[in-house]
Design a protein around this motif. Structure first.
Motif, PDB file in Angstrom:
ATOM      1  N   MET A 282       6.356  -3.044 -38.734  1.00  0.00           N
ATOM      2  CA  MET A 282       6.560  -1.923 -37.804  1.00  0.00           C
ATOM      3  C   MET A 282       8.060  -1.620 -37.679  1.00  0.00           C
ATOM      4  O   MET A 282       8.840  -2.520 -37.425  1.00  0.00           O
ATOM      5  CB  MET A 282       5.981  -2.315 -36.429  1.00  0.00           C
ATOM      6  N   VAL A 283       8.418  -0.368 -37.885  1.00  0.00           N
ATOM      7  CA  VAL A 283       9.833   0.001 -37.764  1.00  0.00           C
ATOM      8  C   VAL A 283      10.044   0.663 -36.401  1.00  0.00           C
ATOM      9  O   VAL A 283       9.318   1.584 -36.042  1.00  0.00           O
ATOM     10  CB  VAL A 283      10.259   0.966 -38.897  1.00  0.00           C
ATOM     11  N   LEU A 284      10.997   0.163 -35.666  1.00  0.00           N
ATOM     12  CA  LEU A 284      11.256   0.696 -34.324  1.00  0.00           C
ATOM     13  C   LEU A 284      12.542   1.496 -34.337  1.00  0.00           C
ATOM     14  O   LEU A 284      13.514   1.115 -34.992  1.00  0.00           O
ATOM     15  CB  LEU A 284      11.412  -0.445 -33.316  1.00  0.00           C
ATOM     16  N   ASP A 285      12.554   2.595 -33.557  1.00  0.00           N
ATOM     17  CA  ASP A 285      13.837   3.278 -33.408  1.00  0.00           C
ATOM     18  C   ASP A 285      14.531   2.736 -32.152  1.00  0.00           C
ATOM     19  O   ASP A 285      13.959   1.944 -31.402  1.00  0.00           O
ATOM     20  CB  ASP A 285      13.664   4.804 -33.376  1.00  0.00           C
ATOM     21  N   CYS A 286      15.767   3.194 -31.927  1.00  0.00           N
ATOM     22  CA  CYS A 286      16.567   2.628 -30.835  1.00  0.00           C
ATOM     23  C   CYS A 286      15.867   2.755 -29.479  1.00  0.00           C
ATOM     24  O   CYS A 286      15.834   1.803 -28.697  1.00  0.00           O
ATOM     25  CB  CYS A 286      17.941   3.293 -30.781  1.00  0.00           C
TER      26      CYS A 286
ATOM     27  N   HIS B 292      12.776   2.854 -28.679  1.00  0.00           N
ATOM     28  CA  HIS B 292      11.707   1.879 -28.531  1.00  0.00           C
ATOM     29  C   HIS B 292      12.274   0.492 -28.250  1.00  0.00           C
ATOM     30  O   HIS B 292      11.720  -0.273 -27.471  1.00  0.00           O
ATOM     31  CB  HIS B 292      10.819   1.841 -29.784  1.00  0.00           C
ATOM     32  N   VAL B 293      13.374   0.193 -28.890  1.00  0.00           N
ATOM     33  CA  VAL B 293      13.992  -1.124 -28.679  1.00  0.00           C
ATOM     34  C   VAL B 293      14.505  -1.237 -27.238  1.00  0.00           C
ATOM     35  O   VAL B 293      14.316  -2.269 -26.588  1.00  0.00           O
ATOM     36  CB  VAL B 293      15.119  -1.368 -29.703  1.00  0.00           C
ATOM     37  N   TRP B 294      15.111  -0.154 -26.714  1.00  0.00           N
ATOM     38  CA  TRP B 294      15.609  -0.201 -25.335  1.00  0.00           C
ATOM     39  C   TRP B 294      14.470  -0.521 -24.371  1.00  0.00           C
ATOM     40  O   TRP B 294      14.638  -1.266 -23.425  1.00  0.00           O
ATOM     41  CB  TRP B 294      16.251   1.138 -24.923  1.00  0.00           C
TER      42      TRP B 294
ATOM     43  N   ARG C 191      11.265 -13.110 -22.991  1.00  0.00           N
ATOM     44  CA  ARG C 191      10.392 -13.705 -24.011  1.00  0.00           C
ATOM     45  C   ARG C 191       8.931 -13.348 -23.744  1.00  0.00           C
ATOM     46  O   ARG C 191       8.045 -14.202 -23.781  1.00  0.00           O
ATOM     47  CB  ARG C 191      10.561 -15.229 -24.067  1.00  0.00           C
ATOM     48  N   ASP C 192       8.728 -12.097 -23.430  1.00  0.00           N
ATOM     49  CA  ASP C 192       7.397 -11.637 -23.060  1.00  0.00           C
ATOM     50  C   ASP C 192       6.971 -10.517 -24.017  1.00  0.00           C
ATOM     51  O   ASP C 192       6.651  -9.419 -23.606  1.00  0.00           O
ATOM     52  CB  ASP C 192       7.443 -11.145 -21.591  1.00  0.00           C
ATOM     53  N   LEU C 193       7.039 -10.809 -25.302  1.00  0.00           N
ATOM     54  CA  LEU C 193       6.638  -9.818 -26.311  1.00  0.00           C
ATOM     55  C   LEU C 193       5.702 -10.489 -27.312  1.00  0.00           C
ATOM     56  O   LEU C 193       5.855 -11.678 -27.614  1.00  0.00           O
ATOM     57  CB  LEU C 193       7.870  -9.301 -27.074  1.00  0.00           C
ATOM     58  N   ASP C 194       4.768  -9.710 -27.820  1.00  0.00           N
ATOM     59  CA  ASP C 194       3.932 -10.237 -28.903  1.00  0.00           C
ATOM     60  C   ASP C 194       4.838 -10.595 -30.073  1.00  0.00           C
ATOM     61  O   ASP C 194       5.834  -9.901 -30.320  1.00  0.00           O
ATOM     62  CB  ASP C 194       2.939  -9.156 -29.375  1.00  0.00           C
ATOM     63  N   PRO C 195       4.456 -11.639 -30.822  1.00  0.00           N
ATOM     64  CA  PRO C 195       5.314 -12.062 -31.940  1.00  0.00           C
ATOM     65  C   PRO C 195       5.639 -10.933 -32.922  1.00  0.00           C
ATOM     66  O   PRO C 195       6.770 -10.842 -33.399  1.00  0.00           O
ATOM     67  CB  PRO C 195       4.488 -13.158 -32.617  1.00  0.00           C
ATOM     68  N   SER C 196       4.676 -10.050 -33.170  1.00  0.00           N
ATOM     69  CA  SER C 196       4.950  -8.990 -34.156  1.00  0.00           C
ATOM     70  C   SER C 196       5.973  -7.992 -33.604  1.00  0.00           C
ATOM     71  O   SER C 196       6.858  -7.527 -34.331  1.00  0.00           O
ATOM     72  CB  SER C 196       3.655  -8.266 -34.546  1.00  0.00           C
ATOM     73  N   VAL C 197       5.853  -7.672 -32.309  1.00  0.00           N
ATOM     74  CA  VAL C 197       6.819  -6.744 -31.704  1.00  0.00           C
ATOM     75  C   VAL C 197       8.189  -7.413 -31.657  1.00  0.00           C
ATOM     76  O   VAL C 197       9.216  -6.794 -31.965  1.00  0.00           O
ATOM     77  CB  VAL C 197       6.371  -6.327 -30.272  1.00  0.00           C
ATOM     78  N   ARG C 198       8.187  -8.667 -31.286  1.00  0.00           N
ATOM     79  CA  ARG C 198       9.444  -9.412 -31.209  1.00  0.00           C
ATOM     80  C   ARG C 198      10.158  -9.410 -32.571  1.00  0.00           C
ATOM     81  O   ARG C 198      11.374  -9.180 -32.655  1.00  0.00           O
ATOM     82  CB  ARG C 198       9.149 -10.851 -30.759  1.00  0.00           C
ATOM     83  N   ALA C 199       9.376  -9.634 -33.602  1.00  0.00           N
ATOM     84  CA  ALA C 199       9.966  -9.657 -34.952  1.00  0.00           C
ATOM     85  C   ALA C 199      10.558  -8.286 -35.294  1.00  0.00           C
ATOM     86  O   ALA C 199      11.657  -8.194 -35.863  1.00  0.00           O
ATOM     87  CB  ALA C 199       8.904 -10.055 -35.977  1.00  0.00           C
ATOM     88  N   SER C 200       9.851  -7.230 -34.895  1.00  0.00           N
ATOM     89  CA  SER C 200      10.367  -5.883 -35.182  1.00  0.00           C
ATOM     90  C   SER C 200      11.648  -5.606 -34.404  1.00  0.00           C
ATOM     91  O   SER C 200      12.588  -5.008 -34.920  1.00  0.00           O
ATOM     92  CB  SER C 200       9.333  -4.813 -34.805  1.00  0.00           C
TER      93      SER C 200
ATOM     94  N   GLU D  47      14.445  -7.491 -36.002  1.00  0.00           N
ATOM     95  CA  GLU D  47      14.861  -6.870 -37.257  1.00  0.00           C
ATOM     96  C   GLU D  47      15.774  -5.677 -36.967  1.00  0.00           C
ATOM     97  O   GLU D  47      16.805  -5.485 -37.605  1.00  0.00           O
ATOM     98  CB  GLU D  47      13.614  -6.410 -38.020  1.00  0.00           C
ATOM     99  N   HIS D  48      15.381  -4.885 -35.965  1.00  0.00           N
ATOM    100  CA  HIS D  48      16.204  -3.732 -35.590  1.00  0.00           C
ATOM    101  C   HIS D  48      17.577  -4.196 -35.087  1.00  0.00           C
ATOM    102  O   HIS D  48      18.614  -3.649 -35.487  1.00  0.00           O
ATOM    103  CB  HIS D  48      15.491  -2.908 -34.520  1.00  0.00           C
ATOM    104  N   LEU D  49      17.556  -5.212 -34.234  1.00  0.00           N
ATOM    105  CA  LEU D  49      18.814  -5.699 -33.648  1.00  0.00           C
ATOM    106  C   LEU D  49      19.775  -6.212 -34.716  1.00  0.00           C
ATOM    107  O   LEU D  49      20.994  -6.070 -34.598  1.00  0.00           O
ATOM    108  CB  LEU D  49      18.532  -6.820 -32.638  1.00  0.00           C
ATOM    109  N   ALA D  50      19.208  -6.795 -35.745  1.00  0.00           N
ATOM    110  CA  ALA D  50      20.055  -7.346 -36.809  1.00  0.00           C
ATOM    111  C   ALA D  50      20.776  -6.241 -37.581  1.00  0.00           C
ATOM    112  O   ALA D  50      21.811  -6.476 -38.202  1.00  0.00           O
ATOM    113  CB  ALA D  50      19.196  -8.185 -37.755  1.00  0.00           C
TER     114      ALA D  50
END
Lengths: 214, 84
Positions: free
Chosen positions: B1-5, B7-9, B18-27, B30-33
């Motif tokens: 899943m690709v998130l834009d800024c 969505h990340v905010w 630390r209250d995110l599903d692992p898949s969302v957290r990974a996305s 990835e965006h933050l990196a």
């Protein structure tokens, strides 16, 4: 919390008591123990009142009133929750009543800004961030910047932020105290935190630069 | 899943908790990196929360405890003991 734990006592000095023992003795007439019962909750009740009233003087007044109310109602305290939880709730109610009585200020403009939906909300966009270490809190300027920003938040966001991020309660405790759902706590918290970032981050960055240069 | 800024905010608060599903957290990670703006927003938010949790930021007013104790002493003296 262990400060009330009963320990083997010597013949002199105050004897540490459990919360329940302390309450029983107060109800039996040992009024002086009441302050000892309240002492460990002072910061929690003060911050709770402050989160509603954003005035130290008003918060202090409310804490005193709430403590007296709690004393008068102590016989009805059933011990199902911790005493501190009960006292904090009384304080929150007192603070909200005081605010309603005295409310002359209109809702803050930030409220409209936030409730217009957060989809177009933009935090303070920075290209980089240099961490402000906690030792910097020795500077009055920094403490005031943070407090002023908290005070700028609309009441419902300030209450959640102070419960969760200043008092460090968890989501469930915050929801229970404020009488809102956990989902609502998270939504308000998300907005409150980003509002804080928007208000504070540029200011802290400027302060940080000043102090590292000077 | 690709998130834009944006969505990340929206996820920054839950990310901090630390209250995110692992898949969302990974996305999000990835965006933050790859986005220094969002990384700076996360870092500054985190830093601000760390500072406001410090007991030096919100302290009891000077003399608060003494005044509370004095008020209780004077009022409780007048009142009947709380009873069951």
């Amino acid at each position: 919390m262990n400060y009330y734990e009963t320990q083997s006592s010597t013949t002199t000095g105050p004897q540490p008591l459990t919360e329940a023992e302390m309450i029983s003795r107060i109800l039996a007439g040992e009024r002086d123990l009441f302050y000892d019962l309240i002492k460990p909750c002072e910061r929690a009740v003060f911050l709770t009142a402050y989160s509603v009233l954003k005035s130290e003087a008003d918060a202090e007044e409310v804490v005193q009133e709430a403590a007296l109310k709690a004393y008068k109602a102590l016989g009805s305290f059933r011990g199902e929750a911790k005493f501190s939880t009960w006292l904090v709730k009384i304080t929150l109610n007192e603070a909200r009543m005081k605010l309603r009585r005295s409310r002359s200020e209109p809702e803050v403009s930030l409220e409209d800004f936030v409730d217009n939906g957060d989809s177009d909300y933009t935090p303070a966009v920075l290209t980089d961030w240099r961490e402000i270490p906690s030792e910097s809190l020795e500077r009055k300027e920094l403490r005031e910047t943070l407090r002023r920003a908290v005070n700028e938040l609309p009441e419902k966001y300030r209450e959640v932020l102070i419960s969760r991020d200043v008092r460090e309660m968890n989501i469930a405790e915050t929801a229970e105290l404020l009488g809102i759902s956990e989902g609502m706590v998270k939504t308000r918290l998300f907005r409150a935190r980003l509002m804080m970032q928007k208000i504070v981050a540029p200011e802290l960055r400027a302060q940080g630069k000043r102090y590292t240069k000077g | 899943m690709v998130l834009d800024c944006k969505h990340v905010w929206r996820q920054i608060s839950n990310y901090i908790d630390r209250d995110l599903d692992p898949s969302v957290r990974a996305s999000v990670e990835e965006h933050l990196a790859n986005c220094r703006h969002c990384a700076a927003i996360l870092d500054s938010t985190h830093n601000i929360l760390y500072l406001i949790a410090d007991e030096r930021t919100f302290t009891l007013p000077i003399g608060f405890s003494e005044r509370l104790r004095a008020r209780l002493e004077s009022e409780l003296e007048k009142s009947e003991p709380a009873s069951r």
